[in-house]
Design an enzyme around this catalytic site. Structure first.
Site, short mmCIF file in Angstrom:
data_model
loop_
_atom_site.label_atom_id
_atom_site.label_comp_id
_atom_site.label_asym_id
_atom_site.label_seq_id
_atom_site.Cartn_x
_atom_site.Cartn_y
_atom_site.Cartn_z
N GLN A 39 8.70 -3.25 16.50
CA GLN A 39 9.90 -4.02 15.26
C GLN A 39 11.14 -3.06 14.90
O GLN A 39 12.26 -3.56 14.88
CB GLN A 39 8.89 -4.55 14.09
N HIS A 56 3.88 1.15 2.10
CA HIS A 56 5.10 0.83 1.51
C HIS A 56 6.05 1.56 0.48
O HIS A 56 7.07 1.50 0.34
CB HIS A 56 4.79 -0.62 0.89
N ARG A 62 -3.66 -4.88 6.88
CA ARG A 62 -5.09 -5.44 7.43
C ARG A 62 -6.13 -4.57 7.39
O ARG A 62 -7.30 -5.26 8.04
CB ARG A 62 -4.68 -5.95 8.78
N HIS A 72 0.81 -1.30 0.00
CA HIS A 72 0.01 0.06 0.02
C HIS A 72 0.90 1.22 -0.01
O HIS A 72 2.14 1.13 0.07
CB HIS A 72 -0.80 0.06 1.15
N GLN A 96 6.86 -15.76 11.79
CA GLN A 96 6.50 -14.53 12.66
C GLN A 96 5.15 -14.58 12.94
O GLN A 96 4.50 -13.55 13.39
CB GLN A 96 7.03 -12.98 12.27
#
Ligand code: PAF
Length: 287
Positions: free
Chosen positions: A156, A40, A190, A37, A64
């Site tokens: 992360q 990115h 998501r 999307h 993961q």
């Protein structure tokens, strides 16, 4: 529009790198799970500013995802992803098979023993082992000068920075700001799973983050008060908050009652069946 080279095997990656060595170009790398999307694309644009050549990987990394997580239903849109990357003139897309990353006999994983145990790590056991392991592997395979990661996955990002510091690895990690919908919802692969009602509720997460940041910027430094600013907006029926915590931007350590270093408010919530995360560095204003 130039179609990126598609690299599937390690030999193809080797050949590609050999060609780049002769032209002495720098490489920036953007690892992804695909389902690309605009968030990115912002990473890719940043990569293009920083290096001569840009490589993107698309790999839905099984290690993961927990046993009860959405690995099977994680969106896979490789064709569309490659078309999008072509519009940005990405040089190569690395599309490894699972057996290339985790061949028979693979047995070494990377574990962060501290920062990975809080926030998302508290509920997603093993998740960050999977992330760190695959990121180390992908970066060792591609061998970039720079690797670009979004601040949307703040924990992360911090864990990845910590790992490369701990391992004296020379790759430069470049963080990029979260891209948001006009109403503030952070872009996420998501989001497509949100129903219309879920989507209306989801925007509250960002409104809550901004309420906390406004209070912080008015001079409020008490953790409880700042968290309450968020909860007043976001703790409503239909949003199951998993956590809302203010921690130090530098190392995600918590504060004792009051903020005395640059803070970030990190949140996770389930809306319908969809788990969303977001965060905001409270000393910065966002659009
Ligand atoms: O943030 C992601 O998309 C993934 O966790 C990453 C960094 C590509 C590792 O699989």
């Amino acid at each position: 529009l130039s179609v990126p080279a598609t690299l599937i095997s390690l030999d193809e990656v080797k050949e590609f790198k050999k060609a780049l060595r002769t032209e002495q170009s720098t490489i920036a790398f953007v690892p992804t799970l695909g389902a690309l999307h605009h968030g990115h694309l912002a990473l890719v644009r940043r990569a293009k500013q920083l290096a001569d050549r840009v490589v993107v990987s698309i790999f839905v990394n099984p290690t993961q995802f927990g046993p009860n997580e959405d690995f099977a239903k994680y969106p896979r849109t490789v064709r569309e992803d490659i078309d999008l990357l072509a519009t940005l003139n990405v040089d190569a897309v690395f599309l490894p098979n699972t057996a290339t990353i985790y061949p028979a006999g693979f047995e070494t994983y990377i574990t962060n023993r501290k920062m990975s145990t809080v926030l998302c790590g508290a509920s997603r056991s093993g998740h960050f082992d999977g992330v760190l392991t695959v990121v180390m592997k992908l970066i060792n395979i591609i061998g970039p000068d720079i690797a670009v990661f979004g601040k949307k996955d703040y924990q992360q990002l911090k864990l990845i920075e910590q790992m490369f510091r701990d391992f004296n690895h020379g790759v430069r990690i470049e963080p990029v700001d979260t891209v948001r919908e006009p109403d503030g919802l952070a872009l996420s692969s998501r989001n497509r799973f949100l129903s219309d009602t879920d989507r209306e509720l989801a925007v509250r997460l960002n409104i809550g983050l901004r309420a906390a940041s406004a209070a912080y910027q008015r001079g409020e430094k008490k953790i409880d008060v700042l968290i309450e600013e968020f909860r007043k907006v976001a703790n409503v029926s239909g949003i199951a908050l998993e956590y809302a915590e203010i921690r130090r931007q530098s190392d995600l350590e918590s504060f004792e009652g009051v903020v005395d270093q640059p803070p970030v408010l990190l949140i996770a919530a389930k809306i319908g069946q969809t788990r969303l995360i977001d965060n905001l560095e409270l000393d910065k204003t966002i659009g």
